[in-house]
Design a protein around this motif. Structure first.
Motif, PDB file in Angstrom:
ATOM      1  N   VAL A 196       4.957   3.021 -10.066  1.00 57.18           N
ATOM      2  CA  VAL A 196       4.499   4.025  -9.393  1.00 57.18           C
ATOM      3  C   VAL A 196       5.337   5.239  -9.723  1.00 57.18           C
ATOM      4  O   VAL A 196       6.429   5.262  -9.627  1.00 57.18           O
ATOM      5  N   GLU A 197       4.834   6.156 -10.473  1.00 54.60           N
ATOM      6  CA  GLU A 197       5.521   7.455 -10.955  1.00 54.60           C
ATOM      7  C   GLU A 197       6.479   8.062  -9.959  1.00 54.60           C
ATOM      8  O   GLU A 197       7.505   8.199 -10.412  1.00 54.60           O
ATOM      9  N   ALA A 245      11.210   0.117  -3.231  1.00 53.75           N
ATOM     10  CA  ALA A 245      11.636  -0.763  -4.458  1.00 53.75           C
ATOM     11  C   ALA A 245      10.369  -1.315  -4.976  1.00 53.75           C
ATOM     12  O   ALA A 245      10.182  -1.382  -6.100  1.00 53.75           O
ATOM     13  N   THR A 246       9.481  -1.515  -3.905  1.00 52.88           N
ATOM     14  CA  THR A 246       8.129  -2.344  -4.518  1.00 52.88           C
ATOM     15  C   THR A 246       7.377  -1.483  -5.437  1.00 52.88           C
ATOM     16  O   THR A 246       6.913  -1.948  -6.422  1.00 52.88           O
ATOM     17  N   GLU A 306      -0.321  -2.671   0.437  1.00 53.63           N
ATOM     18  CA  GLU A 306      -1.059  -4.004   0.844  1.00 53.63           C
ATOM     19  C   GLU A 306      -0.203  -5.135   0.392  1.00 53.63           C
ATOM     20  O   GLU A 306      -0.443  -6.326   0.883  1.00 53.63           O
ATOM     21  N   MET A 307       0.372  -5.108  -0.677  1.00 51.79           N
ATOM     22  CA  MET A 307       1.146  -6.348  -1.315  1.00 51.79           C
ATOM     23  C   MET A 307       2.588  -6.350  -0.616  1.00 51.79           C
ATOM     24  O   MET A 307       3.168  -7.309  -0.932  1.00 51.79           O
ATOM     25  N   ASN A 308       2.803  -5.298  -0.317  1.00 52.92           N
ATOM     26  CA  ASN A 308       4.330  -5.275   0.381  1.00 52.92           C
ATOM     27  C   ASN A 308       4.527  -6.303   1.561  1.00 52.92           C
ATOM     28  O   ASN A 308       3.737  -6.251   2.348  1.00 52.92           O
ATOM     29  N   LEU A 356      22.683  -1.185  -0.987  1.00 56.38           N
ATOM     30  CA  LEU A 356      22.401  -2.453  -1.517  1.00 56.38           C
ATOM     31  C   LEU A 356      20.747  -2.975  -0.979  1.00 56.38           C
ATOM     32  O   LEU A 356      20.212  -3.702  -1.802  1.00 56.38           O
ATOM     33  N   MET A 357      20.474  -2.556   0.279  1.00 50.64           N
ATOM     34  CA  MET A 357      19.119  -3.047   0.477  1.00 50.64           C
ATOM     35  C   MET A 357      17.965  -2.365  -0.303  1.00 50.64           C
ATOM     36  O   MET A 357      17.043  -2.973  -0.635  1.00 50.64           O
ATOM     37  N   VAL A 358      18.282  -1.146  -0.944  1.00 52.79           N
ATOM     38  CA  VAL A 358      17.354  -0.582  -1.869  1.00 52.79           C
ATOM     39  C   VAL A 358      17.309  -1.443  -3.339  1.00 52.79           C
ATOM     40  O   VAL A 358      16.373  -1.735  -3.685  1.00 52.79           O
TER      41      VAL A 358
END
Length: 420
Positions: A179-180, A172-173, A162-164, A67-69
């Protein structure tokens, strides 16, 4: 296909434990082995243990990690993470909880994905993929260390990094930003493994499947399942009614979901069963019952129907806590044998269950590496998880008898003192 799950420092589990689906060198029961890509795994695992020994802690750990993922992209910066460390010593309560999955995803390649977290942040996260015998690093992030990224995806992974935010999982981000290299393992964790730890979760999943079942595929599957289980139900009808906002319980309204979006809609699902009864004059007539009027065992089979159908059609891994609850031993054996039947389980689905039903605890049905035990040290409060494969067990040994005699541990030791 799940190959292994490990967890450390979660609820009653202090030290790292491993639930391995990878088969040992045991040559018994080849029908219990499934293969995907270059990997193999057992199709069923049964976990035994005394009450409060930690079986549910293990299953909750799998559930929380998944669930966290799945929910990571919805986490706000101020949200706490749902990890519960081992609280019976001062050191563990301040350490991160760690989870790790080894699995074969939709591209038939093996992946290792793991992360560690406190309630405030992710402290470590990594993803490796096997193309050969040696794993290839995709990313490895540790708090206080320079992040490591696969060269082929480094530029994009660095941008996403950098955005996470500290309380979001990078897997997940990165997938959310297309991202492939993270998409396929994320999809396996999102869609290919499901846990059901209580009846409410089971019924909610099943009712939603029945409600949206325009082709009646789930109803037809469940009718066949009930017939094979020797339950006399001739017909099933499903009636779903949307509940208006002023009729929704206060607890649901307090979830803060907006109206009238599709996600905020709530439905009342009523299932009616038909029973053909033969009269004294030989005439047959069908009588109706609501699902609530059926036995608890029959209700559970109704809930299991959609879960089993999805598992067999999509090759999913299903985790069920207390499969024997309100269920006759023959029905428990019946469900497990569905996963052992290669004609039914042609996509390589897996079943992991906890149970107290010792009637299936036999080497005529399971391999030694398919039987696990949980045992709690009641001086330290620590749960251990181990396999029957760790014992020297003869092929002709009566496993059920040995378990009940305490030969493998994981049973309650009852004192003979008076209760009152």
């Amino acid at each position: 296909m799940l190959i292994q799950f490990s967890v450390e420092n979660y609820m009653s589990i202090r030290d790292k434990v491993f639930l391995s689906m990878e088969p040992s060198k045991d040559s018994e029961h080849p029908e219990n082995i499934i293969e995907k890509g270059k990997c193999s795994a057992v199709n069923t695992v049964a976990i035994y243990g005394a009450n409060a020994s930690g079986k549910s802690s293990l299953f909750k750990a799998i559930t929380v990690a998944i669930l966290m993922v799945r929910n990571s992209n919805n986490v706000q910066v101020t949200d706490k993470l749902p990890v519960i460390p081992f609280k019976f010593d001062a050191e563990s309560v301040n350490k991160p909880t760690s989870f790790e999955f080894t699995f074969v995803a939709g591209d038939n390649k093996k992946y290792i994905y793991g992360f560690s977290a406190t309630a405030e942040k992710i402290t470590e996260e990594y993803l490796y993929r096997y193309g050969t015998a040696k794993p290839t690093l995709l990313f490895d992030l540790k708090e206080g260390e320079t992040p490591k990224f696969n060269r082929a995806y480094k530029t994009k992974l660095e941008t996403v990094y950098e955005m996470n935010t500290p309380n979001k999982l990078f897997l997940a981000t990165a997938t959310n930003w297309n991202v492939e290299c993270t998409k396929i393992p994320f999809e396996w964790l999102a869609d290919s493994i499901d846990t059901f730890t209580d009846v409410m979760t089971l019924s909610g999943f099943a009712f939603d499947k029945y409600r949206t079942d325009e082709s009646k595929g789930y109803v037809d599957f469940t009718k066949k399942l009930l017939r094979q289980a020797d339950i006399n139900i001739s017909s099933i009808s499903v009636d779903a009614k949307e509940i208006m906002a002023n009729n929704i319980p206060f607890q649901i309204l307090m979830q803060g979901k907006p109206f009238p979006s599709e996600e905020s809609k709530h439905f009342e699902v009523e299932i009616t069963t038909g029973h053909i009864i033969t009269k004294e004059d030989g005439k047959k007539e069908e009588y109706k019952l609501t699902l609530q009027e059926e036995s608890l065992g029959t209700q559970l089979l109704f809930f299991y129907g959609p879960i089993l159908k999805d598992a067999f059609e999509k090759g999913k891994t299903i985790v069920l806590d207390e499969i024997d609850k309100s269920m006759h031993p023959s029905l428990v054996k019946f469900i497990i044998n569905l996963f052992r039947d290669s004609d039914i389980n042609s996509k390589g689905s897996q079943l992991i269950v906890t149970t107290h039903e010792t009637g299936i605890l036999t080497l005529d049905m399971f391999r030694r590496d398919q039987i696990y035990f949980t045992e709690k040290d009641y001086q330290t409060g620590v749960t251990d998880l181990y396999s029957l494969d760790e014992f020297s067990v003869r092929k002709t040994e009566n496993i059920e008898k040995g378990y009940l005699l305490g030969r493998y541990g994981a049973i309650p030791f009852l004192c003979g003192e008076e209760v009152l």
